[in-house]
Design a protein around this motif. Structure first.
Motif, PDB file in Angstrom:
ATOM      1  N   SER A   1      61.488 -11.010 -20.229  1.00  0.00           N
ATOM      2  CA  SER A   1      61.294 -10.764 -18.794  1.00  0.00           C
ATOM      3  C   SER A   1      62.214 -11.656 -17.969  1.00  0.00           C
ATOM      4  O   SER A   1      62.369 -12.842 -18.246  1.00  0.00           O
ATOM      5  CB  SER A   1      59.844 -11.051 -18.407  1.00  0.00           C
ATOM      6  N   ARG A   2      62.783 -11.089 -16.941  1.00  0.00           N
ATOM      7  CA  ARG A   2      63.648 -11.850 -16.040  1.00  0.00           C
ATOM      8  C   ARG A   2      62.846 -12.767 -15.128  1.00  0.00           C
ATOM      9  O   ARG A   2      63.389 -13.624 -14.449  1.00  0.00           O
ATOM     10  CB  ARG A   2      64.520 -10.887 -15.229  1.00  0.00           C
ATOM     11  N   GLU A   3      61.512 -12.589 -15.117  1.00  0.00           N
ATOM     12  CA  GLU A   3      60.632 -13.363 -14.236  1.00  0.00           C
ATOM     13  C   GLU A   3      59.936 -14.527 -14.943  1.00  0.00           C
ATOM     14  O   GLU A   3      59.294 -15.338 -14.304  1.00  0.00           O
ATOM     15  CB  GLU A   3      59.552 -12.440 -13.652  1.00  0.00           C
ATOM     16  N   VAL A   4      60.050 -14.627 -16.264  1.00  0.00           N
ATOM     17  CA  VAL A   4      59.362 -15.668 -17.023  1.00  0.00           C
ATOM     18  C   VAL A   4      60.122 -16.990 -16.876  1.00  0.00           C
ATOM     19  O   VAL A   4      61.346 -17.018 -16.914  1.00  0.00           O
ATOM     20  CB  VAL A   4      59.264 -15.268 -18.519  1.00  0.00           C
ATOM     21  N   TYR A   5      59.369 -18.056 -16.709  1.00  0.00           N
ATOM     22  CA  TYR A   5      59.979 -19.377 -16.614  1.00  0.00           C
ATOM     23  C   TYR A   5      60.564 -19.769 -17.966  1.00  0.00           C
ATOM     24  O   TYR A   5      59.991 -19.487 -19.009  1.00  0.00           O
ATOM     25  CB  TYR A   5      58.958 -20.421 -16.166  1.00  0.00           C
ATOM     26  N   PHE A   6      61.725 -20.432 -17.928  1.00  0.00           N
ATOM     27  CA  PHE A   6      62.395 -20.827 -19.158  1.00  0.00           C
ATOM     28  C   PHE A   6      61.489 -21.658 -20.059  1.00  0.00           C
ATOM     29  O   PHE A   6      61.523 -21.519 -21.272  1.00  0.00           O
ATOM     30  CB  PHE A   6      63.685 -21.612 -18.863  1.00  0.00           C
TER      31      PHE A   6
END
Length: 88
Positions: free
Chosen positions: A29-34
């Motif tokens: 997901s592009r929204e998940v925190y690293f």
């Protein structure tokens, strides 16, 4: 080197992270925190090095801290890339 767009940076990051995690790109997901991704510190350093090689410029050690998701980082990288391309 021509400027990188946010969608290009996002696609690059998703592909590399998916490869490192051994999952399909659709699972990243592009929204998940690293810090929620299962990348250890060595993998994160390797990824940062590959990213710098791809972009053609160094990143600050705090870049991921201030841009903690793929989406946020991609926008930053595109902006930084444009600034560097126009300054060259």
């Amino acid at each position: 080197m021509p400027a990188v767009t946010a969608p290009e940076a996002e696609a690059w990051l998703i592909e590399k992270i998916a490869h490192r995690l051994g999952v399909a790109t659709t699972e990243v997901s592009r929204e998940v925190y690293f810090d929620e991704l299962d990348l250890d510190s060595t993998e994160a350093l390797i990824l940062a090095g590959e990213l710098e090689n791809w972009l053609g410029f160094e990143l600050s050690t705090t870049t991921l801290w201030y841009h903690p998701t793929i989406k946020d980082l991609a926008v930053y990288l595109a902006e930084e890339s444009v600034q560097r391309a126009t300054a060259a």
